[in-house]
Design a protein around this motif. Structure first.
Motif, PDB file in Angstrom:
ATOM      1  N   ALA A   1       0.824  -1.337  -0.209  1.00  0.00           N
ATOM      2  CA  ALA A   1      -0.148  -0.037  -0.125  1.00  0.00           C
ATOM      3  C   ALA A   1       0.912   1.269  -0.064  1.00  0.00           C
ATOM      4  N   THR A   2       1.959   1.109   0.738  1.00  0.00           N
ATOM      5  CA  THR A   2       3.025   2.341   0.810  1.00  0.00           C
ATOM      6  C   THR A   2       3.445   2.640  -0.636  1.00  0.00           C
ATOM      7  N   ILE A   3       3.973   1.685  -1.137  1.00  0.00           N
ATOM      8  CA  ILE A   3       4.486   1.512  -2.622  1.00  0.00           C
ATOM      9  C   ILE A   3       3.762   2.081  -3.472  1.00  0.00           C
ATOM     10  N   SER A   4       2.243   1.673  -3.631  1.00  0.00           N
ATOM     11  CA  SER A   4       1.160   2.174  -4.379  1.00  0.00           C
ATOM     12  C   SER A   4       1.052   3.822  -4.290  1.00  0.00           C
ATOM     13  N   CYS A   5       0.921   3.987  -3.103  1.00  0.00           N
ATOM     14  CA  CYS A   5       0.732   5.563  -2.715  1.00  0.00           C
ATOM     15  C   CYS A   5       2.020   6.551  -3.379  1.00  0.00           C
ATOM     16  N   LEU A   6       3.129   5.682  -3.005  1.00  0.00           N
ATOM     17  CA  LEU A   6       4.496   6.778  -3.417  1.00  0.00           C
ATOM     18  C   LEU A   6       4.334   6.868  -4.888  1.00  0.00           C
ATOM     19  N   ARG A   7       4.006   5.529  -5.548  1.00  0.00           N
ATOM     20  CA  ARG A   7       4.272   5.604  -6.984  1.00  0.00           C
ATOM     21  C   ARG A   7       3.157   6.517  -7.663  1.00  0.00           C
ATOM     22  N   MET A   8       2.106   6.747  -6.854  1.00  0.00           N
ATOM     23  CA  MET A   8       1.001   7.700  -7.395  1.00  0.00           C
ATOM     24  C   MET A   8       1.445   9.095  -7.435  1.00  0.00           C
ATOM     25  N   LEU A   9       2.301   9.299  -6.285  1.00  0.00           N
ATOM     26  CA  LEU A   9       2.775  10.626  -5.952  1.00  0.00           C
ATOM     27  C   LEU A   9       3.873  10.933  -7.065  1.00  0.00           C
ATOM     28  N   ILE A  10       4.694   9.864  -7.184  1.00  0.00           N
ATOM     29  CA  ILE A  10       5.770  10.103  -8.532  1.00  0.00           C
ATOM     30  C   ILE A  10       5.160  10.537  -9.757  1.00  0.00           C
ATOM     31  N   ASP A  11       4.197   9.695 -10.319  1.00  0.00           N
ATOM     32  CA  ASP A  11       3.663   9.658 -11.353  1.00  0.00           C
ATOM     33  C   ASP A  11       2.957  10.773 -11.643  1.00  0.00           C
TER      34      ASP A  11
END
Length: 130
Positions: free
Chosen positions: A120-130
């Motif tokens: 979940a943390t990785i998914s949120c961080l990926r969303m922020l980077i994209d």
């Protein structure tokens, strides 16, 4: 010269609905249910943008529903919430700067409190980077 398109610039004729029905469109229970079920997230994003355009109080209610889902759902179910979060902060109106700062502060708190859930943390961080 074509006028700048906003979430409030809809093609004519407009559908007129009663004020009570309009308020139901962004009722937290309905929003949570639609997000949880992943029902037409693109249309839901457009509806949220329309209903939040220029309205700070409505924006706060919507953000609370989005963040509650991000905080409580499994990583596999975060897609609709993250999609709507992006649409929410990209809404270009007079409250965009406030909305972005407000939403980022709260999202970072949710991420920090859920660091033990790696996917979940990785998914949120990926969303922020994209």
């Amino acid at each position: 010269n074509a006028a700048e398109r906003t979430p409030l610039s809809l093609p004519q004729p407009l559908l007129h609905i009663a004020r009570e029905e309009y308020e139901l469109l962004m009722h937290p229970a309905l929003l949570r249910k639609l997000l949880k079920d992943g029902v037409n997230v693109t249309a839901l994003s457009e509806l949220v943008q329309h209903c939040c355009f220029g309205l700070q109080e409505q924006s706060t209610t919507v953000l609370h529903c989005i963040l509650q889902g991000i905080d409580s759902m499994d990583a596999e179910a975060l897609g609709p919430y993250l999609h709507l979060y992006c649409a929410y902060i990209l809404l270009a109106d007079e409250h965009q700067q406030w909305r972005t700062q407000f939403a980022m502060q709260r999202l970072l708190r949710v991420i920090a409190s859920n660091m033990r859930y790696k996917q979940a943390t990785i998914s949120c961080l990926r969303m922020l980077i994209d």
